[in-house]
Design a protein around this motif. Sequence first.
Motif, short mmCIF file in Angstrom:
data_model
loop_
_atom_site.label_atom_id
_atom_site.label_comp_id
_atom_site.label_asym_id
_atom_site.label_seq_id
_atom_site.Cartn_x
_atom_site.Cartn_y
_atom_site.Cartn_z
N SER A 84 67.52 31.70 38.26
CA SER A 84 66.29 32.07 38.97
C SER A 84 66.53 32.17 40.48
N LYS A 85 67.47 31.35 40.99
CA LYS A 85 67.81 31.42 42.41
C LYS A 85 68.44 32.76 42.75
N TYR A 86 69.32 33.23 41.87
CA TYR A 86 69.98 34.51 42.11
C TYR A 86 69.01 35.68 41.92
N ILE A 87 68.05 35.52 41.01
CA ILE A 87 67.04 36.56 40.83
C ILE A 87 66.18 36.69 42.09
N THR A 88 65.80 35.53 42.65
CA THR A 88 65.02 35.52 43.88
C THR A 88 65.82 36.10 45.04
N ARG A 89 67.10 35.73 45.09
CA ARG A 89 67.96 36.23 46.16
C ARG A 89 68.11 37.75 46.07
N LYS A 90 68.24 38.25 44.85
CA LYS A 90 68.36 39.69 44.65
C LYS A 90 67.11 40.40 45.14
N GLU A 91 65.93 39.87 44.83
CA GLU A 91 64.68 40.47 45.28
C GLU A 91 64.62 40.49 46.81
N ASN A 92 65.07 39.40 47.43
CA ASN A 92 65.08 39.34 48.89
C ASN A 92 66.06 40.34 49.49
N TYR A 93 67.20 40.53 48.82
CA TYR A 93 68.17 41.52 49.30
C TYR A 93 67.61 42.93 49.18
N ILE A 94 66.96 43.22 48.05
CA ILE A 94 66.39 44.56 47.85
C ILE A 94 65.32 44.85 48.90
N ASN A 95 64.48 43.84 49.18
CA ASN A 95 63.39 43.99 50.15
C ASN A 95 63.85 43.74 51.58
N GLU A 96 65.14 43.37 51.74
CA GLU A 96 65.71 43.04 53.05
C GLU A 96 64.89 41.97 53.76
N ASN A 97 64.53 40.96 52.99
CA ASN A 97 63.77 39.82 53.53
C ASN A 97 64.77 38.80 54.06
N TRP A 98 65.33 39.09 55.24
CA TRP A 98 66.41 38.27 55.78
C TRP A 98 65.94 36.88 56.14
N HIS A 99 64.70 36.75 56.54
CA HIS A 99 64.16 35.44 56.92
C HIS A 99 64.29 34.45 55.75
N LYS A 100 63.90 34.87 54.55
CA LYS A 100 63.98 33.99 53.38
C LYS A 100 65.44 33.76 52.95
N ILE A 101 66.26 34.81 53.05
CA ILE A 101 67.67 34.67 52.66
C ILE A 101 68.37 33.63 53.52
N TYR A 102 68.17 33.73 54.83
CA TYR A 102 68.84 32.80 55.73
C TYR A 102 68.23 31.40 55.66
N LYS A 103 66.94 31.33 55.43
CA LYS A 103 66.29 30.02 55.30
C LYS A 103 66.83 29.26 54.10
N GLU A 104 67.17 29.99 53.05
CA GLU A 104 67.73 29.38 51.84
C GLU A 104 69.11 28.79 52.11
N GLN A 105 69.87 29.39 53.05
CA GLN A 105 71.24 28.97 53.30
C GLN A 105 71.35 27.81 54.28
N ILE A 106 70.31 27.54 55.03
CA ILE A 106 70.36 26.51 56.07
C ILE A 106 70.64 25.12 55.53
N PRO A 107 69.93 24.63 54.48
CA PRO A 107 70.22 23.28 53.97
C PRO A 107 71.67 23.11 53.52
N ASP A 108 72.21 24.14 52.87
CA ASP A 108 73.60 24.08 52.40
C ASP A 108 74.56 23.97 53.57
N LEU A 109 74.30 24.72 54.65
CA LEU A 109 75.16 24.67 55.83
C LEU A 109 75.07 23.32 56.53
N HIS A 110 73.86 22.77 56.60
CA HIS A 110 73.68 21.43 57.18
C HIS A 110 74.46 20.39 56.40
N ASP A 111 74.35 20.45 55.09
CA ASP A 111 75.05 19.48 54.23
C ASP A 111 76.56 19.60 54.40
N TRP A 112 77.05 20.84 54.48
CA TRP A 112 78.48 21.07 54.65
C TRP A 112 78.98 20.49 55.96
#
Length: 418
Positions: A84-112
């Motif tokens: 479901s995460k990849y399905i949501t990501r695909k929808e965001n890529y198609i719609n070029e919703n960069w705000h949501k795409i990057y917001k999703e990656q922030i927690p992972d980057l913080h943890d890393w």
Amino acid sequence: MKKKTTWAAFFLTIAAVIGLYFFNYSIAKSNHQGNIARLDYIIETYQKWVNDTKVEKEEAEKDGNRKKVKSLTAEIKRIQKSNSKYITRKENYINENWHKIYKEQIPDLHDWLDNFNDQSRGYEGSDQNINNFTSRATLEEVLLIEKNDVTPFIQNSIYTPYLPTIYDEFTGTVKETWEQETKRYATTGLSYIYQLIQQLYIPIFIIIGCFIFANNISSDTSNKKKGLNFYFVLPIQKKKLFIAKYLSGFIYTLGFVVFMLLVPLLCSLFTKGLGSFKYPVLIYEGSEPNPYNSEYNILDPLKDQFHFIHLSSYLLQALLLSIVLVIFLYSFYYVLSLFVRNPIVTAILVGIITFLGLKYPAAYNPFTYVDIHKILNGETATLAFNPAIDLQNGMFVLLGIGCLMTLLGYIRFSKLSN
């Protein structure tokens, strides 16, 4: 301006710039579609796993194996959740919703970054990992892109949009993979100008502009024309004649360069628009030079610092440095043209000398400042461990030597006209 060759060169250059813009845009769109295709493949793979697991679960139910049924039920839920995460990501890529795409990656980057020593990131089968400086810069850039909700560059990856830095030390196939995944393509006008500045677009077009407009004296003193002699039957001083010739060519060259910067912006109105002036630009703050000997100077990805500025500030600085760079390169070309007199040979010599001069960075070497991007983002100063290589010194050096070149040109002109 009455010469047909001038207009031919002018329009051919415009055609080349427009073609280059749409070629870059097509690559960006192709990479974007490729990222969507990767997400499609992952979604299909996950769905296949779900279907296979369901079949296995049905067989376990027939056998009455409740423990296995319970385990497989949990496995199906886990796979569907991931999918479901990849399905949501695909929808965001198609719609070029960069705000949501990057917001999703922030927690992972913080943890890393919080667990950097325990969670090294690299490439499978290799001991080469992403350094701390690049990870910190990437996180900060992602935070600013998400905060300002700007359109990012397109990269050939559906995962973390790493920001490549001078601290990367990959080798071999890992280096090739890294460069392929971090290569960036602009889709908006302003970010495309930013991309062009990184690729020495401005000095190249200054030299082209000089080739078109800076031969107005050398051509008049050629063996075929000798047009300069006609001016001397008029009550015109040599000084005024030189200034008129010099300034007319300079103004046309400067206007040519500015116009060639505006062409991509006009092209962008037919694609994704101008973009945002708030796009973050990385600025290196440099390393401390070794107090004992310069040969011991090293970059420290753990301690070295950086900051980001808005693209608006970067472009303003680039414009200022570009103007004095036009003065220097135009004056250099003008003097050389009075000695060589063949426009093609002059342009080739100026190009060779200019780009050879780039290889020897020093605060008072005018050719150091030809690479505008590396001056403004501090890369040249950081790698040379010389903080004196900056915008202020660059403008002073280019303007000063440009004026000296102009004086030398006038002296040469005076001898030619005797």
